[in-house]
Motif scaffolding. Sequence first.
Motif, mmCIF file in Angstrom:
data_model
loop_
_atom_site.group_PDB
_atom_site.id
_atom_site.type_symbol
_atom_site.label_atom_id
_atom_site.label_comp_id
_atom_site.label_asym_id
_atom_site.label_seq_id
_atom_site.Cartn_x
_atom_site.Cartn_y
_atom_site.Cartn_z
ATOM 1 N N ARG A 57 0.280 3.585 -4.654
ATOM 2 C CA ARG A 57 0.721 2.963 -4.635
ATOM 3 C C ARG A 57 0.782 1.620 -5.774
ATOM 4 N NH1 ARG A 57 -2.243 -1.316 -0.568
ATOM 5 N NH2 ARG A 57 -3.369 0.800 -0.712
ATOM 6 N N PHE A 58 -0.385 1.345 -6.568
ATOM 7 C CA PHE A 58 0.008 0.305 -7.628
ATOM 8 C C PHE A 58 0.667 1.098 -9.011
ATOM 9 C CE2 PHE A 58 -2.664 -1.296 -4.662
ATOM 10 C CZ PHE A 58 -1.859 -2.233 -4.507
ATOM 11 N N ARG A 59 1.091 2.682 -9.032
ATOM 12 C CA ARG A 59 1.184 3.273 -10.225
ATOM 13 C C ARG A 59 2.767 2.967 -11.323
ATOM 14 N NH1 ARG A 59 -0.524 7.698 -12.557
ATOM 15 N NH2 ARG A 59 -1.491 8.169 -9.550
ATOM 16 N N GLU A 450 0.592 -7.209 1.843
ATOM 17 C CA GLU A 450 0.210 -6.023 1.780
ATOM 18 C C GLU A 450 1.029 -4.828 3.168
ATOM 19 O OE1 GLU A 450 -3.484 -4.763 3.567
ATOM 20 O OE2 GLU A 450 -4.671 -7.266 2.716
ATOM 21 N N ASP A 451 1.878 -5.664 3.902
ATOM 22 C CA ASP A 451 3.192 -5.202 4.472
ATOM 23 C C ASP A 451 3.828 -4.618 3.828
ATOM 24 O OD1 ASP A 451 1.982 -6.254 7.038
ATOM 25 O OD2 ASP A 451 2.650 -7.796 6.746
ATOM 26 N N ARG A 452 4.638 -5.374 2.386
ATOM 27 C CA ARG A 452 5.421 -4.891 1.832
ATOM 28 C C ARG A 452 5.034 -4.034 0.862
ATOM 29 N NH1 ARG A 452 10.523 -7.485 2.262
ATOM 30 N NH2 ARG A 452 11.252 -7.192 0.653
ATOM 31 N N ASP A 453 3.704 -3.942 0.169
ATOM 32 C CA ASP A 453 3.006 -3.799 -0.851
ATOM 33 C C ASP A 453 3.814 -3.847 -2.090
ATOM 34 O OD1 ASP A 453 1.217 -1.325 -0.284
ATOM 35 O OD2 ASP A 453 2.406 -0.189 -0.076
ATOM 36 N N GLU A 454 3.842 -5.599 -2.142
ATOM 37 C CA GLU A 454 4.492 -6.473 -2.805
ATOM 38 C C GLU A 454 3.260 -7.675 -3.695
ATOM 39 O OE1 GLU A 454 8.994 -6.706 -2.752
ATOM 40 O OE2 GLU A 454 8.478 -7.890 -1.690
ATOM 41 N N ILE A 455 3.107 -6.992 -4.960
ATOM 42 C CA ILE A 455 2.210 -8.829 -5.451
ATOM 43 C C ILE A 455 3.329 -9.585 -6.028
ATOM 44 C CG2 ILE A 455 0.799 -9.516 -7.525
ATOM 45 C CD1 ILE A 455 -0.172 -6.448 -6.548
ATOM 46 N N VAL A 464 8.000 -18.033 -9.868
ATOM 47 C CA VAL A 464 6.724 -17.192 -8.842
ATOM 48 C C VAL A 464 7.695 -15.973 -9.474
ATOM 49 C CG1 VAL A 464 6.736 -16.274 -6.322
ATOM 50 C CG2 VAL A 464 6.449 -18.752 -6.830
ATOM 51 N N HIS A 465 6.683 -15.027 -9.460
ATOM 52 C CA HIS A 465 7.373 -13.443 -9.782
ATOM 53 C C HIS A 465 6.943 -12.958 -9.001
ATOM 54 C CE1 HIS A 465 7.290 -15.415 -13.581
ATOM 55 N NE2 HIS A 465 8.346 -14.916 -13.898
ATOM 56 N N VAL A 466 7.640 -11.027 -8.588
ATOM 57 C CA VAL A 466 7.191 -10.325 -7.859
ATOM 58 C C VAL A 466 7.627 -9.045 -8.412
ATOM 59 C CG1 VAL A 466 8.055 -9.556 -5.805
ATOM 60 C CG2 VAL A 466 9.263 -11.950 -6.130
ATOM 61 N N TRP A 467 6.275 -8.073 -7.745
ATOM 62 C CA TRP A 467 6.020 -7.177 -8.381
ATOM 63 C C TRP A 467 5.897 -5.944 -7.429
ATOM 64 C CZ3 TRP A 467 4.982 -7.801 -13.862
ATOM 65 C CH2 TRP A 467 4.687 -8.830 -14.502
ATOM 66 N N SER A 468 6.990 -5.190 -7.687
ATOM 67 C CA SER A 468 6.518 -3.711 -6.428
ATOM 68 C C SER A 468 6.702 -2.434 -7.223
ATOM 69 C CB SER A 468 7.114 -4.626 -5.420
ATOM 70 O OG SER A 468 9.333 -4.814 -5.630
ATOM 71 N N ASN A 469 7.191 -1.158 -6.299
ATOM 72 C CA ASN A 469 7.907 -0.096 -6.786
ATOM 73 C C ASN A 469 9.147 -0.158 -6.591
ATOM 74 O OD1 ASN A 469 4.937 1.085 -7.000
ATOM 75 N ND2 ASN A 469 4.665 1.484 -5.276
#
Length: 469
Positions: A57-59, A450-455, A464-469
């Motif tokens: 998920r976080f790779r 947890e719903d969007r899998d975003e930090i 504010v920064h958005v981290w996701s796949n």
Amino acid sequence: MEGRRISASPRPCNGRRIVARKRPRSEGVVNSVQKLMRREISSKRDRSFSMSNAQERFRNIQLQEEFDTYDPKENSLLLPYLRKRSKIIEIVAARDIVFALAQSGICAAFSRVTNERICFLNGSPDEVIRSLFYNKNNESLITVSVYGSENFSSLRCRTTRIEYIRRGKPDSGFPLFETESLKWPGFVEFDDVNGKVLTYSAQDSTYKVFDLKNYTLLYSISDKNVQEIKISPGIMLLIYTRTSSYVPLKILSIEDGTLLKSFNHLLHRNKKVDFIEQFNEKLLVKQDGENLQILDVRNFQLTEVSRTEFMTPSAFIFLYELQLFLTFRNRSVAVWNFRGELVTSFEDHLLWHPDCNTNNIYITSDQDLIISYCKADSDDSSSDGAGRVNAGSINISNILTGKCLAKIRAGCGAAKDNNKKKGSSSRSYSRFNNTVSEALEDITALFYDEDRDEIYTGNRQGLVHVWSN
């Protein structure tokens, strides 16, 4: 969200006791017995799969978006203090909306659908928002504020439906607990686990418990001798004024305030009490320079942990589903059980902030992962071009094993720094003021959707920064 206590003090410190976030179940709030039954019949045979899934998920997580809470044009009518750029102290996400609260008291809502700012939540020029709480029971956001017209000394709560905020109408909400005097040292505490709100009015020494679903008053506790109230699943612990040799304690039902148990706990004379905490049937007591005491209040069986093994932490996180608790001390995290045994020491999870800023820590709803802003290893660090190493990393670790499953860091891996800033030809990075390396500097708030899998992370610049796949 976690149980959160907001004090009426103009500049409160973070509360010591934090409750791990729990995603609401379809059957609503359940009692402690049902929770324990569910825990006992759940074998959790898929833990190894969950670990590998978390790694995957976080790779490939990358920096995707950047939002700014600072807007001198929009905020021109606010108080001078509110118009200043300041660090992000709290982030909450709900229904594709990211809420970011700055230390100045400005709170902005951003859409993850359009990636634009929707609105500011400050309803008047002198409103300083102090904290946020997402109420899943009725899909609303509660803001806790102080006002310049009241010398910033009294808390005011307001609830607004998420749908209204999505439409850009934050003024469509309504005030809560208007009859309560929440002046210093009064407070309001939101307890997501039990679905309750606890308020304290110092004016008449009265605690009141409200239903989090509809905000109706359930019962009151008026007793000047009560020094503190701690909330645990299904129960409340009332801590009374101590004598030289003991402290009187009462355990009440959280649902109706019924007295369940009353007893005195013996203390060492002339020794300061570091903390008294309640977790279901376990009472944790620690005095300065003494062993940790773990008392089972059902049969009064006492377990002691040597003061050399268990030193007073700066904060707790209780893991209700696992019957464990986390402690934070000197940037380190540890997991303990209620037999006083150390369960986990983390292999690579040295926190960035020495004061344990719990806004930089997230526990997943399954209570299997901890996501934190950490000090970067020498191999992980990045330079800002002037030879200074100043970027941390976002570490994702397994709570039961202590193993670091993934890490967001500058200069390598999925979050490789492309050094593309505002004005770059790359469309995906065109709106960025910060590079990846800069986005990992001085992170002051962290939240995992947890719903969007975003930090989501916030920094000292109010970004504010958005981290996701």
